[in-house]
Design an enzyme around this catalytic site. Structure first.
Site, PDB file in Angstrom:
ATOM      1  CB  SER A 144      -0.900   0.014   1.233  1.00  0.00           C
ATOM      2  OG  SER A 144      -1.563   1.255   1.384  1.00  0.00           O
ATOM      3  CE1 TYR A 157      -3.867  -1.702   5.750  1.00  0.00           C
ATOM      4  CE2 TYR A 157      -3.219   0.450   4.900  1.00  0.00           C
ATOM      5  CZ  TYR A 157      -3.621  -0.858   4.681  1.00  0.00           C
ATOM      6  OH  TYR A 157      -3.762  -1.324   3.399  1.00  0.00           O
TER       7      TYR A 157
END
Length: 251
Positions: A144, A157
């Protein structure tokens, strides 16, 4: 074996209910893939995913897989590879967590880290060893852009994805020349069930766009893929913004 354009005949999706994983499987089936394994926790959603892909004409099997049970990974994934060569493994599992809640509940933060990083390290190493033993194949790892630089809004995250990204890059270097191709995919904000209800970030994309980028990356034998591609330039700039300034940016 893959065809001349890099499309796999067989695909193992780790994270069998992932929107991106399923979009990629559908795209691969439309091209050439005929055997798909969906690995995930047994659930009605996993069963529906299997049925949906079977309707497209592929042979699809479900396998019980839990990212949080690394002790089982070698046995579970070993059984899949024992059934025949796997041309592509897509590591697509992960959880976003709830930043505000997880900051107050360390056990919840640890679950994010264990799922996104520890579980991925275990499954990635087991898969890589199996691919190396058969002498060919691709390991595609969904990272990501959140891992490129920690942001106040989602640093738990983001840190887990930063670890995963570094691990996948190192694994790719370790496997260079073995016949196994490792590709890291860095999407931005993806409109999916994982992000449902969240404010949409700039340059948002879709599972279908990520799947298309995965296919193109396989054809090109890419090592890193950004989705959309413009994020590469954006994140390159953000990495060099002074920290005091970065803290004040609305990102």
């Amino acid at each position: 074996m893959k065809d001349a354009f890099g499309i796999p005949q067989s695909l193992l999706v780790l994270g069998g209910t992932s929107d991106i994983g399923l979009a990629t499987a559908r795209r691969m089936i439309a091209r050439r893939t005929r055997t798909v394994w969906l690995a995930g926790r047994p659930s009605p959603a996993l069963e529906r995913s299997v049925d949906g892909l079977r309707a497209l004409g592929a042979e699809v099997r479900a396998v019980a897989f839990d990212a949080l049970d690394p002790d089982s990974h070698e046995t579970v994934l070993g059984k899949v590879f024992a059934e025949g060569d796997i041309d592509m493994v897509l590591l697509a599992f992960g959880i976003l967590g709830d930043q505000a809640h997880d900051e107050r509940d360390p056990s919840a933060a640890v679950r994010v880290a264990q799922t996104n990083y520890t579980g991925a390290v275990s499954a990635g190493l087991v898969s890589a060893r199996a691919l190396q033993a058969q002498g060919h194949g691709s390991l595609v790892v969904l990272s990501s852009v959140a891992g490129e630089r920690a942001r106040r809004a989602n640093f738990i995250y983001g840190s887990s994805k930063a670890g995963l990204d570094a691990f996948a890059q190192g694994l790719g270097d370790a496997l260079h020349g073995t016949g196994v191709h490792v590709m890291v995919v860095r999407p931005g904000f993806v409109r999916s069930k994982m992000t449902a209800g969240l404010a949409e970030a700039p340059l948002a994309t879709t599972p279908q766009a990520v799947a298309a980028a995965v296919e193109l990356g396989l054809r090109r034998r890419s090592e890193t893929v950004w989705v959309p591609g413009t994020l590469r330039l954006v994140m390159s700039a953000l990495r060099h913004v002074p920290r005091a300034v970065f803290r004040r940016l609305p990102v």
